[in-house]
Structure formats: C-alpha cells, structure tokens
Scaffold this active site. Structure first.
Site, mmCIF file in Angstrom:
data_model
loop_
_atom_site.group_PDB
_atom_site.id
_atom_site.type_symbol
_atom_site.label_atom_id
_atom_site.label_comp_id
_atom_site.label_asym_id
_atom_site.label_seq_id
_atom_site.Cartn_x
_atom_site.Cartn_y
_atom_site.Cartn_z
ATOM 1 N N ASP A 2 32.589 44.349 -33.345
ATOM 2 C CA ASP A 2 32.944 44.244 -31.936
ATOM 3 C C ASP A 2 34.437 44.020 -31.745
ATOM 4 O O ASP A 2 34.962 42.962 -32.109
ATOM 5 C CB ASP A 2 32.149 43.095 -31.311
ATOM 6 N N ASP A 37 37.544 49.347 -25.740
ATOM 7 C CA ASP A 37 36.484 48.476 -26.231
ATOM 8 C C ASP A 37 35.370 49.295 -26.865
ATOM 9 O O ASP A 37 34.838 50.214 -26.246
ATOM 10 C CB ASP A 37 35.935 47.639 -25.066
#
Length: 475
Positions: free
Chosen positions: A150, A355
C-alpha cells in the site's frame, strides 16, 4: 512533359503528406478500444507455489528484489465477477473517504505511558488497506504469508500469536516465539517515537503501536524488529507491528507492507539497501495474462519513464503528491481545467496524490465535470447507457468488436501520460455496459487511482524525489 511529371510527383507527395498528417491527427484525437471481452474479469487465481523458494531460482541480487503482485480479489473465495466488482467499488469508496479525512486533519502525536492509547489520538494511517498483495517470508526461518502492499500507508504490520483477537487469514498466524530474528523495540527508541500514536507496555518497556482504518478496522500490538524474505533475498531488522488485537475486513492477508513516504515505511527503512528506488506495474486483468509486479532497487527505474517531481506536503509525509497541470481530451486541452484546481496550498490542503490502493481516479469536482463533458462530446457517436454506481457517463457497447474513443492525456510537470483506452472506459457488468472510469469529489484532494495506472511501470525514485511513468512497462 517534364513539368507535368514533376507536378504529378509533387501532387502525389502532397496527397501522401495529407494522408499521413490526417492519420497522425486522428491518432492524437482518438484511439481504438478493442472489446476483447464485454464481461467483467473472472476471479484471479494465485500462481505462486507455497514456498516461493524453488531451487531453480537464480541467486538473488542483493541490491534488487522483484516479486509478483496479485489483486486482492484472488483472496475472495466463492464470489462472482459482479460481486467482486461491487465489493471493489465499496472498498474504493471507503478508502477515498478516509484519505480525504486524513488529508484534512491536523495530526496529534502522543506517547502513552500505560498499555492503552489515548482515545483522542487519530492514527496517521487511517485510510484502509490496499488492493494488491504479494507473498513474502517473515522471521527466521521464514514463514510465508500474504501481505497487502500500500503506497498510502507507512507502518508494516502482521497478525501475531498470541491473539487477543485475530481475523481469518489464509496462512497460519505468525508466531514470533519461533523466530530467532524477532526482537522488541524499547519505548525509548527513536523508532518508537516515529509512530503517530506510540504506546508503551509498562511491564516489558516495549514499544506498542496502533493503526486505525477508515472503516473502523484496526490493529494493535508490539512494535518489533524482524527479518523479511522476498523469494530468497533477506531484508533484516525491519521495524514492524506484531498485531495481537486486529479487527476488520482484511480479506485473508496476514498484514500490510507500507510503501508510503513516511519514516517507517518499507522503502524508507530499506532505502540504503535499494538506493531509495522501487516501481510497480499493475496489469489489466481483462486484457493480460502477465502478472503484476513490484521491483526494489536500481532495476526499478525504466529507461523509457518520463518523470515528474514529488511535491512535499509538510503536513502529511505519507502520500506521493504530484503536480498535475492539465488534461487533454481528443488532442485538445480541456477548457476549465487549470493547474490551480490541483494546487497543494500552504496549509497542506488540495493537491494530487498517486495511490495504488484507490481504484477509480477522483478529481476535484470542477475538473471532473470539465473532463467528463469534453469526453462526452468526443464520444457522442457511442450509444449512451444508464449510470452505474459512482459512474455518471456510461455507454452500451454490446455486440461491437471495437470502438473509437477520444484520447485522454494527463499533463504532469515534465511528463505527459497518455492513457490507453482500457484505462478509462471499463466494463461494469456482463451486458456490454462500459463506463468512463473517473469520478468527481467535493474534496480539494484529487487521487490518481490504479485503473488509470494499469500497464505503466510507475517508478518511485525517492532519492531523486520524483515519480516516473513508463508505458507498456509490465513486460
């Protein structure tokens, strides 16, 4: 006679030039979306063996790590493609909401002398887990588990025995007592104080961590040192959370490998080993059988990458902020979209982040409306279909082998990123409905999601404080 021949030659040359120019102009203005499959992709399968350390592997280069990535859907068993897509959009909405909330908060840092945490402390990592995971070894000898990767998180953590409460994961829960490389971190350690909400166990004087997520999930436990093994390449003394109380929907993975810019992320901790560089390439599951991958080290930097500077946000060091100057549709800049809509202001508000854990790109509302309207004009020849979930611009492409769609180019400072058609017109059901895969938001923060990143090798050169995009980078 000679003049007629010359005239005919120049006339043919001019015709050829006009044809080439027209073809070039059409390429700038539109591209072909090949409709290989009108359906949502089937659930992915896991392709790696249990150990991932076969004897046929070459000896690892200590300065480089390369591992396969899989989409989190592969850990969601007994779900239909439609169910998986709806779950993905639900996760996406929750993550985006939490990202917006985090970006607008003034973070509080506290260290507790007790075993608990102040209820007023909000973790700096309250944005939920990511969409892609890999398999890596934890401890000595290594125990292989699935870990979510992540770019919107920093702290590395996994579930550990003994469990006060642990959610269901695919592999056996890690037992630190069986690892010779496991070591606690003292409350007085500078590593402990890097946590957004550190705590201290009075009995052991060991550091404790807590990470809360936007959906109400959280993990709590001992902040410790451990060895991580990627295939056969070992990375010793990684500071990570050994979670004894973990609640939430983490879909079978053992924990999370934080890839953000903060001081406790894996790239920052292992920076000197890998020259502060990593990259990933996320494949389109509807069009490619190649696996997604992530590379750490100098090999992560593609020669064809075009780079844009990382913008520092002094209020929040986790995210990768980029400077988006504008967007073109059909070869022309979109009117109404300017750099000012994406500017990060002095208070840390606004801006654009990239992201891996967000699927659909979110643009601040005025920019989205201008982009959507320009795309609708360029795609006016396509048959419209009803809206779907967060998508307000959809088309009925059933029965068509291919369609022409207007080009979409993101103009970052120093890097123009021309998106493949499949990165912005995606299937949303099994009846041939495709939707424009952007969405608007009332927040000042914009997010470049992983659907738009598909097929690019996205390079994070932290040493050079820049992010690069290399098209067709998954080979």
């Amino acid at each position: 006679m000679e003049e007629k021949v010359k005239l005919k030659f120049f006339s043919s040359l001019l015709t050829l030039f006009i044809c080439v120019y027209a073809a070039y102009t059409e390429t700038l203005n539109s591209q072909t979306l090949i409709l290989r499959n009108h359906n949502l992709p089937n659930p992915p399968t896991l392709s790696w063996p249990e150990s991932t350390t076969s004897g046929s592997d070459p000896e690892p280069d200590p300065s480089t790590i390369s591992v396969h990535l899989h989409h989190i859907d592969a850990l969601s068993l007994n779900k239909t493609p439609s169910q998986l897509f709806h779950l993905r959009l639900q996760r996406d909405g929750a993550r985006v909401k939490a990202l917006f909330s985090l970006a607008s908060l003034n973070q509080t840092r506290t260290i507790s002398s007790g075993s608990g945490f102040s209820s007023s402390v909000i973790s700096g990592l309250s944005q939920g887990s990511g969409e892609y995971f890999t398999r890596l070894g934890v401890g000595t000898p290594p125990k292989y588990v699935y870990m979510v990767l992540d770019t919107g998180s920093d702290v590395v953590w996994l579930q550990c025995k003994p469990c006060a409460k642990c959610y269901s994961q695919t592999d056996e829960i890690f037992d630190p007592s069986k690892s010779s490389s496991f070591a606690g971190i003292s409350c007085s350690s500078p590593l402990c104080r890097r946590l957004d909400s550190p705590g201290c166990n009075r009995k052991s004087s060991n550091c404790q961590y807590q990470v809360s997520y936007g959906d109400g999930s959280f993990t709590f436990g001992d902040f410790s040192m451990e060895t991580l093994t990627f295939r056969r390449a070992q990375v010793p003394r990684v500071a990570l959370g050994c979670g004894h109380d973990n609640e939430g929907l983490f879909v079978g993975a053992a924990g999370l490998l934080g890839l953000g810019r903060g001081g406790l992320s894996f790239p920052t901790q292992a920076g000197t080993r890998f020259n502060n560089k990593f990259s990933y390439c996320l494949t389109d599951r509807t069009a490619s059988t190649k696996p997604s991958s992530i590379v750490f080290g100098d090999s992560a930097v593609s020669r064809t990458a075009r780079f844009t500077p990382i913008i520092n946000n002094p209020k929040l060091d986790t995210f990768y902020y980029l400077e988006l100057l504008g967007i073109s549709v059909g070869g022309a800049p979109v009117r109404g979209i300017s750099a000012s809509l994406f500017r990060l202001d002095s208070t840390g508000n606004g801006g654009v982040i990239i992201d891996s854990g967000t699927s659909v790109t979110r643009l601040t509302r005025p920019a989205y409306v201008a982009l959507r309207d320009a795309f609708r004009v360029g795609a006016s020849h396509l048959k419209r279909a009803p809206e779907f979930s967060l998508f307000d611009t959809c088309y009925d492409l059933s029965g068509l082998p291919e369609v022409k769609v207007p080009t979409v180019v993101l103009h970052f400072r120093g890097a123009d990123v021309s998106l493949p058609a499949a990165n912005y017109l995606i299937p949303v059901d099994n009846s041939g409905r495709f939707c424009f895969a952007f969405a608007g938001t009332m927040s000042g923060l914009s997010i470049i999601g992983n659907i738009q990143q598909q097929g690019f090798r996205v390079v994070f050169d932290l040493a050079g404080s820049r992010v690069g995009f290399a098209p067709r980078g998954c080979a």
